[in-house]
Design a protein around this motif. Structure first.
Motif, PDB file in Angstrom:
ATOM      1  N   UNK A   1       0.715  -1.026   0.011  1.00 10.32           N
ATOM      2  CA  UNK A   1       0.103  -0.016   0.046  1.00 10.32           C
ATOM      3  C   UNK A   1       0.970   1.214   0.001  1.00 10.32           C
ATOM      4  N   UNK A   2       1.834   1.343   0.886  1.00 13.28           N
ATOM      5  CA  UNK A   2       2.755   2.365   0.801  1.00 13.28           C
ATOM      6  C   UNK A   2       3.386   2.812  -0.856  1.00 13.28           C
ATOM      7  N   UNK A   3       3.651   1.628  -1.038  1.00  9.81           N
ATOM      8  CA  UNK A   3       4.258   1.709  -2.742  1.00  9.81           C
ATOM      9  C   UNK A   3       3.369   2.094  -3.540  1.00  9.81           C
TER      10      UNK A   3
ATOM     11  N   UNK B   1      -6.369   7.029  -3.526  1.00 10.79           N
ATOM     12  CA  UNK B   1      -7.255   6.532  -2.685  1.00 10.79           C
ATOM     13  C   UNK B   1      -6.326   5.903  -1.504  1.00 10.79           C
ATOM     14  N   UNK B   2      -5.463   5.232  -2.252  1.00 10.15           N
ATOM     15  CA  UNK B   2      -4.599   4.415  -0.955  1.00 10.15           C
ATOM     16  C   UNK B   2      -3.942   5.313  -0.167  1.00 10.15           C
ATOM     17  N   UNK B   3      -3.458   6.330  -0.791  1.00 10.65           N
ATOM     18  CA  UNK B   3      -2.748   7.445   0.137  1.00 10.65           C
ATOM     19  C   UNK B   3      -3.923   8.232   1.495  1.00 10.65           C
TER      20      UNK B   3
ATOM     21  N   UNK C   1      -2.939   7.328   9.771  1.00  6.32           N
ATOM     22  CA  UNK C   1      -1.746   8.182  10.521  1.00  6.32           C
ATOM     23  C   UNK C   1      -2.276   9.346  11.099  1.00  6.32           C
ATOM     24  N   UNK C   2      -3.022  10.209  10.661  1.00  6.38           N
ATOM     25  CA  UNK C   2      -3.393  11.399  11.301  1.00  6.38           C
ATOM     26  C   UNK C   2      -4.752  11.798  10.714  1.00  6.38           C
ATOM     27  N   UNK C   3      -5.885  11.408  11.235  1.00  8.66           N
ATOM     28  CA  UNK C   3      -7.277  11.739  10.706  1.00  8.66           C
ATOM     29  C   UNK C   3      -7.510  13.220  10.976  1.00  8.66           C
ATOM     30  N   UNK C   4      -7.176  13.867  11.958  1.00  9.68           N
ATOM     31  CA  UNK C   4      -7.275  15.152  12.245  1.00  9.68           C
ATOM     32  C   UNK C   4      -6.973  15.974  11.223  1.00  9.68           C
TER      33      UNK C   4
ATOM     34  N   UNK D   1       6.781  11.091   3.554  1.00  8.69           N
ATOM     35  CA  UNK D   1       6.793  11.240   2.232  1.00  8.69           C
ATOM     36  C   UNK D   1       5.370  11.245   1.317  1.00  8.69           C
ATOM     37  N   UNK D   2       4.494  10.297   2.062  1.00 14.28           N
ATOM     38  CA  UNK D   2       3.152  10.380   1.621  1.00 14.28           C
ATOM     39  C   UNK D   2       2.585  11.687   1.859  1.00 14.28           C
TER      40      UNK D   2
END
Length: 101
Positions: A15-17, A28-30, A37-40, A86-87
Protein backbone atom coordinates in the motif's frame (compact mmCIF):
# COMPACT_ATOMS: atom_id res chain seq x y z
CA UNK A 1 2.83 -3.78 20.78
CA UNK A 2 1.62 -6.69 18.71
CA UNK A 3 4.10 -7.61 16.04
CA UNK A 4 2.86 -7.44 12.48
CA UNK A 5 2.71 -10.75 10.70
CA UNK A 6 4.67 -11.13 7.49
CA UNK A 7 1.38 -10.94 5.55
CA UNK A 8 0.33 -7.73 7.33
CA UNK A 9 3.73 -6.11 6.81
CA UNK A 10 3.74 -7.10 3.13
CA UNK A 11 0.23 -5.66 2.65
CA UNK A 12 1.23 -2.39 4.31
CA UNK A 13 4.39 -2.10 2.25
CA UNK A 14 2.46 -2.73 -0.97
CA UNK A 15 0.00 0.00 0.00
CA UNK A 16 2.83 2.41 0.77
CA UNK A 17 4.30 1.65 -2.64
CA UNK A 18 0.95 2.28 -4.31
CA UNK A 19 0.51 5.55 -2.41
CA UNK A 20 3.83 6.83 -3.72
CA UNK A 21 2.73 6.56 -7.34
CA UNK A 22 0.73 9.14 -9.26
CA UNK A 23 -2.67 7.69 -10.15
CA UNK A 24 -6.27 7.79 -9.01
CA UNK A 25 -5.76 4.55 -7.15
CA UNK A 26 -2.62 5.98 -5.55
CA UNK A 27 -4.62 8.90 -4.19
CA UNK A 28 -7.24 6.54 -2.76
CA UNK A 29 -4.59 4.40 -1.08
CA UNK A 30 -2.84 7.50 0.27
CA UNK A 31 -6.15 8.73 1.68
CA UNK A 32 -6.64 5.41 3.48
CA UNK A 33 -3.13 5.35 4.91
CA UNK A 34 -3.17 8.99 5.97
CA UNK A 35 -6.55 8.56 7.66
CA UNK A 36 -4.90 5.91 9.83
CA UNK A 37 -1.82 8.04 10.53
CA UNK A 38 -3.45 11.37 11.33
CA UNK A 39 -7.16 11.70 10.54
CA UNK A 40 -7.40 15.08 12.28
CA UNK A 41 -5.02 16.73 9.85
CA UNK A 42 -5.10 14.41 6.86
CA UNK A 43 -8.82 13.68 6.75
CA UNK A 44 -10.97 10.63 7.21
CA UNK A 45 -11.60 7.81 4.78
CA UNK A 46 -14.82 7.17 2.90
CA UNK A 47 -15.20 3.40 2.61
CA UNK A 48 -16.90 3.77 -0.79
CA UNK A 49 -13.56 5.01 -2.14
CA UNK A 50 -12.49 1.37 -2.20
CA UNK A 51 -14.97 0.78 -5.01
CA UNK A 52 -12.42 2.43 -7.31
CA UNK A 53 -9.55 0.13 -6.31
CA UNK A 54 -8.35 -3.09 -7.89
CA UNK A 55 -9.32 -6.21 -5.94
CA UNK A 56 -5.72 -6.93 -4.89
CA UNK A 57 -5.38 -3.46 -3.40
CA UNK A 58 -8.70 -3.81 -1.58
CA UNK A 59 -7.43 -7.04 -0.03
CA UNK A 60 -4.36 -5.20 1.27
CA UNK A 61 -6.56 -2.40 2.65
CA UNK A 62 -8.65 -4.99 4.51
CA UNK A 63 -5.54 -6.64 5.98
CA UNK A 64 -4.05 -3.34 7.14
CA UNK A 65 -7.38 -2.08 8.48
CA UNK A 66 -7.74 -5.29 10.46
CA UNK A 67 -4.27 -4.90 11.94
CA UNK A 68 -4.87 -1.26 12.87
CA UNK A 69 -8.28 -2.00 14.39
CA UNK A 70 -6.98 -4.87 16.51
CA UNK A 71 -3.70 -3.39 17.69
CA UNK A 72 -4.27 0.32 18.34
CA UNK A 73 -0.97 1.46 16.83
CA UNK A 74 -0.08 4.22 14.44
CA UNK A 75 2.17 3.36 11.48
CA UNK A 76 5.05 5.53 12.68
CA UNK A 77 5.28 3.38 15.83
CA UNK A 78 5.85 0.42 13.50
CA UNK A 79 8.87 2.03 11.85
CA UNK A 80 7.08 3.60 8.88
CA UNK A 81 7.26 7.25 9.92
CA UNK A 82 9.51 8.38 7.08
CA UNK A 83 7.36 6.61 4.47
CA UNK A 84 4.22 8.25 5.80
CA UNK A 85 5.94 11.64 5.86
CA UNK A 86 6.76 11.11 2.17
CA UNK A 87 3.10 10.30 1.48
CA UNK A 88 2.09 13.53 3.23
CA UNK A 89 4.58 15.49 1.10
CA UNK A 90 3.18 13.88 -2.05
CA UNK A 91 -0.55 14.11 -1.32
CA UNK A 92 -0.93 16.77 1.40
CA UNK A 93 1.81 19.32 0.60
CA UNK A 94 -0.18 22.06 2.30
CA UNK A 95 0.45 20.27 5.62
CA UNK A 96 4.20 20.29 5.05
CA UNK A 97 4.11 24.04 4.43
CA UNK A 98 2.21 24.61 7.66
CA UNK A 99 4.80 22.65 9.65
CA UNK A 100 7.65 24.71 8.20
CA UNK A 101 6.15 28.06 9.22
Amino acid sequence: MAKMTDAERAALERLISHAMRDSGQSRRVADFLLAWWNPGQCGGFDITVTWGLDDEIVEDVVVVFGYAARNNHYPDTLGYGSQFEAIVRAWRPELVSEEGQ
